[in-house]
Motif scaffolding. Sequence first.
Motif, PDB file in Angstrom:
ATOM      1  N   GLU A   7       0.820  -1.210   0.000  1.00  0.00           N
ATOM      2  CA  GLU A   7       0.000   0.000   0.000  1.00  0.00           C
ATOM      3  C   GLU A   7       0.852   1.256   0.000  1.00  0.00           C
ATOM      4  O   GLU A   7       1.832   1.373   0.701  1.00  0.00           O
ATOM      5  CB  GLU A   7      -0.932   0.015   1.226  1.00  0.00           C
ATOM      6  CG  GLU A   7      -1.872   1.203   1.216  1.00  0.00           C
ATOM      7  CD  GLU A   7      -2.963   1.087   2.271  1.00  0.00           C
ATOM      8  OE1 GLU A   7      -3.826   1.959   2.304  1.00  0.00           O
ATOM      9  OE2 GLU A   7      -2.928   0.125   3.057  1.00  0.00           O
ATOM     10  N   THR A   9      -0.030   5.224   0.479  1.00  0.00           N
ATOM     11  CA  THR A   9      -1.161   6.024   0.916  1.00  0.00           C
ATOM     12  C   THR A   9      -0.839   7.503   0.920  1.00  0.00           C
ATOM     13  O   THR A   9       0.215   7.911   1.359  1.00  0.00           O
ATOM     14  CB  THR A   9      -1.603   5.613   2.336  1.00  0.00           C
ATOM     15  OG1 THR A   9      -1.829   4.217   2.352  1.00  0.00           O
ATOM     16  CG2 THR A   9      -2.863   6.337   2.752  1.00  0.00           C
ATOM     17  N   SER A  11      -3.265  11.291   1.442  1.00  0.00           N
ATOM     18  CA  SER A  11      -4.524  12.016   1.470  1.00  0.00           C
ATOM     19  C   SER A  11      -4.323  13.463   1.066  1.00  0.00           C
ATOM     20  O   SER A  11      -5.271  14.196   0.894  1.00  0.00           O
ATOM     21  CB  SER A  11      -5.141  11.971   2.873  1.00  0.00           C
ATOM     22  OG  SER A  11      -4.260  12.529   3.818  1.00  0.00           O
ATOM     23  N   VAL A 194     -10.362  -0.863   1.349  1.00  0.00           N
ATOM     24  CA  VAL A 194     -10.247   0.488   0.817  1.00  0.00           C
ATOM     25  C   VAL A 194     -10.931   1.442   1.793  1.00  0.00           C
ATOM     26  O   VAL A 194     -12.121   1.325   2.055  1.00  0.00           O
ATOM     27  CB  VAL A 194     -10.902   0.591  -0.581  1.00  0.00           C
ATOM     28  CG1 VAL A 194     -10.973   2.040  -1.052  1.00  0.00           C
ATOM     29  CG2 VAL A 194     -10.130  -0.256  -1.583  1.00  0.00           C
ATOM     30  N   TYR A 196     -10.092   4.948   1.714  1.00  0.00           N
ATOM     31  CA  TYR A 196      -9.947   6.320   1.238  1.00  0.00           C
ATOM     32  C   TYR A 196     -10.271   6.342  -0.254  1.00  0.00           C
ATOM     33  O   TYR A 196      -9.935   5.409  -0.984  1.00  0.00           O
ATOM     34  CB  TYR A 196      -8.512   6.837   1.461  1.00  0.00           C
ATOM     35  CG  TYR A 196      -8.382   8.327   1.204  1.00  0.00           C
ATOM     36  CD1 TYR A 196      -8.609   9.252   2.215  1.00  0.00           C
ATOM     37  CD2 TYR A 196      -8.062   8.807  -0.066  1.00  0.00           C
ATOM     38  CE1 TYR A 196      -8.521  10.611   1.979  1.00  0.00           C
ATOM     39  CE2 TYR A 196      -7.971  10.168  -0.307  1.00  0.00           C
ATOM     40  CZ  TYR A 196      -8.203  11.064   0.712  1.00  0.00           C
ATOM     41  OH  TYR A 196      -8.130  12.412   0.467  1.00  0.00           O
ATOM     42  N   THR A 199      -8.966   5.404  -4.731  1.00  0.00           N
ATOM     43  CA  THR A 199      -7.924   4.392  -4.566  1.00  0.00           C
ATOM     44  C   THR A 199      -7.818   3.604  -5.866  1.00  0.00           C
ATOM     45  O   THR A 199      -8.839   3.309  -6.501  1.00  0.00           O
ATOM     46  CB  THR A 199      -8.259   3.443  -3.394  1.00  0.00           C
ATOM     47  OG1 THR A 199      -8.024   4.119  -2.154  1.00  0.00           O
ATOM     48  CG2 THR A 199      -7.409   2.183  -3.432  1.00  0.00           C
ATOM     49  N   LYS A 213      -1.640  -1.127  -3.919  1.00  0.00           N
ATOM     50  CA  LYS A 213      -2.753  -0.201  -3.692  1.00  0.00           C
ATOM     51  C   LYS A 213      -2.226   1.216  -3.495  1.00  0.00           C
ATOM     52  O   LYS A 213      -1.336   1.446  -2.686  1.00  0.00           O
ATOM     53  CB  LYS A 213      -3.558  -0.649  -2.462  1.00  0.00           C
ATOM     54  CG  LYS A 213      -4.734   0.274  -2.141  1.00  0.00           C
ATOM     55  CD  LYS A 213      -5.703  -0.360  -1.143  1.00  0.00           C
ATOM     56  CE  LYS A 213      -5.134  -0.497   0.240  1.00  0.00           C
ATOM     57  NZ  LYS A 213      -6.135  -0.997   1.211  1.00  0.00           N
ATOM     58  N   SER A 215      -3.650   4.826  -2.406  1.00  0.00           N
ATOM     59  CA  SER A 215      -4.783   5.556  -1.829  1.00  0.00           C
ATOM     60  C   SER A 215      -4.503   7.049  -1.876  1.00  0.00           C
ATOM     61  O   SER A 215      -3.487   7.512  -1.354  1.00  0.00           O
ATOM     62  CB  SER A 215      -4.999   5.120  -0.373  1.00  0.00           C
ATOM     63  OG  SER A 215      -5.280   3.739  -0.301  1.00  0.00           O
TER      64      SER A 215
END
Length: 301
Positions: A7, A9, A11, A194, A196, A199, A213, A215
């Motif tokens: 992952e 990630t 945001s 998932v 967020y 993605t 992944k 995100s």
Amino acid sequence: MSWNQQELTSSNHTNTSPNYNYIDYVQKPIEMYVFIDPLCAECWSLEPYIKKLSVEYGRFFTIRQIVSGQLSNLNVDVFEKPKKLKDIWERTAKRTGMSCDGDIWDENPIDYPYVPSLAIKAAELQGKKAGKMFVRKLQENLFINKENISEEKILLKCATEANLDIEEFERDLFSSSAKKALQCDLKLTREMEVDYIPTIVFFNQSVEEEGIKISGLYPYDIYELVLKEILQKTPIPSATPPLIDFLKQYEVVGTKEISVVYDWSLDKAEKEMKKLQFQQIVDRIPAKYGSFWKYIDTKKS
């Protein structure tokens, strides 16, 4: 295919596929699961990168669009606060260059977020290509035109713009088939952990290795890097099509999308589009942030 994932990630980081031909019927090694919410400004802002990936490496992957987000209690606290959503939209538009007019949350708020998500699954009953085109028209009407896409008349407008069979779409809109398809998407969202939106999960279908992944919203080179890693080679990107062909294919595009796909500055993309506007090849669509352009199909005139 493994459901385990590496992952990546984000945001806060800021910065579809071509018309069907023989290559669309060939088994492609990579499958991209793209988790979206039709009301998500960052999903809208992902569009330039999806387009560029499709132009340069579309021969290697297929996209499977998964509807998730508000419906599975993701960011539900945000959705219940229209002012907060307005602020998020405005910040996202300024940061990404993809206009999303937050004034809708004051003027014409979305009352039933479930409905546009259900409508996407109804559209997909007419095929994946139809579903993707319908999502794009939803986004254009929501983020640019400030239309309430939970209203049936607006959904029918989007379906018309996406060239769907309208009678079939109306029958399917609240059908058990559409509801089951949406529940399947929400179940897949949970199974793949998932949490967020947006993605993207990349899978190589030809090797038994875990997927990757991503995100959040990243610059293009991150998506390109992950695609190469999961593909296990460094392919030569396909040449970008002539600008006119690109416009014919997508019909409505933003200056930001053009600048990303063609590796131009926003100023250069804007100047190139103004030339085409002068030649009456495109119409300019007013937007709160940036510009959007609609290809003029003289055959329909």
